[in-house]
Design an enzyme around this catalytic site. Structure first.
Site, PDB file in Angstrom:
ATOM      1  N   GLY A  81      -9.770  14.439  19.523  1.00  0.00           N
ATOM      2  CA  GLY A  81      -8.467  15.068  19.308  1.00  0.00           C
ATOM      3  C   GLY A  81      -8.217  15.326  17.839  1.00  0.00           C
ATOM      4  N   GLY A 131      -1.146  12.584  20.725  1.00  0.00           N
ATOM      5  CA  GLY A 131      -2.203  12.612  21.714  1.00  0.00           C
ATOM      6  C   GLY A 131      -2.213  11.406  22.629  1.00  0.00           C
ATOM      7  N   VAL A 132      -3.416  10.879  22.891  1.00  0.00           N
ATOM      8  CA  VAL A 132      -3.582   9.713  23.762  1.00  0.00           C
ATOM      9  C   VAL A 132      -2.768   8.534  23.245  1.00  0.00           C
ATOM     10  CG1 VAL A 132      -5.272   8.009  24.592  1.00  0.00           C
ATOM     11  CG2 VAL A 132      -5.860  10.428  24.577  1.00  0.00           C
ATOM     12  N   ASP A 133      -2.835   8.299  21.949  1.00  0.00           N
ATOM     13  CA  ASP A 133      -2.132   7.173  21.333  1.00  0.00           C
ATOM     14  C   ASP A 133      -0.629   7.253  21.615  1.00  0.00           C
ATOM     15  OD1 ASP A 133      -1.767   4.862  19.791  1.00  0.00           O
ATOM     16  OD2 ASP A 133      -1.956   5.905  17.884  1.00  0.00           O
TER      17      ASP A 133
END
Length: 183
Positions: free
Chosen positions: A123, A31-33
């Site tokens: 998420g 995801g974002v990470d």
């Protein structure tokens, strides 16, 4: 203080500080990470390893925020914070609120003028987007009310990457999103 809702990619919004909805290990994830780590390059992972070695050998606790330089990103800082994992039964909304407020404190201590947030916890950690948005607007509003005259931050950007998060942010913040401005 200006608050914006943007539909787009958090690594492209032009904020001085980008909040990473981090895996507690600080060693990347999905995801974002994963997107932030990939775009920032190996410097970000090295900085995260330093934090692991010097401060949090078992990873960052939920609600804590730490800063690293942003590597190859246009931002100056990446603020890493890990939400409580709802899928693992960690359902304390106060700790999720701490992710937002502690990120603001860390960005302010680093003299950032702008900060971009994703929907922290929405998420892989399983928090409903509506609940994240409600918690975010309350936490951010309270922080701004208390700190607006002493912080370097002038702009807070809430970034949605999905229709669900966009609707939740728009409802909770009472404003419409704008589309990401092309870099």
């Amino acid at each position: 203080m200006e608050i914006q809702l943007i539909r787009g990619d958090i690594i492209r919004v032009g904020a001085e500080a980008i909040v990473n909805a981090a895996n507690p290990s600080l060693l990347g994830g999905g995801g974002v990470d994963g997107a932030i780590h990939e775009a920032a390059g190996p410097e970000l992972l090295a900085a995260c390893r330093t934090i692991r070695n010097n401060q949090y050998p078992n990873g960052i606790p939920s609600g804590i925020a730490v800063a690293t330089k942003a590597g190859q990103l246009d931002a100056r800082w990446v603020i890493h914070t890990a939400a409580p994992n709802l899928k693992l039964g960690k359902a304390n909304p106060k700790i999720l609120a701490d992710c937002f407020t502690n990120s603001l404190y860390v960005a302010s201590r680093h003299d950032a003028h702008s900060i971009a947030f994703p929907a922290i916890g929405a998420g892989a950690f399983g928090w409903p987007a509506e609940q994240v948005a409600e918690i975010a607007v309350k936490a951010i509003s309270e922080w701004v009310s208390t700190n607006k005259h002493i912080t370097s931050i002038h702009k807070i950007i809430m970034v949605s990457h999905t229709d669900e998060v966009q609707r939740a942010f728009e409802t909770s913040f009472g404003m419409e999103s704008i589309d990401e401005i092309a870099a």
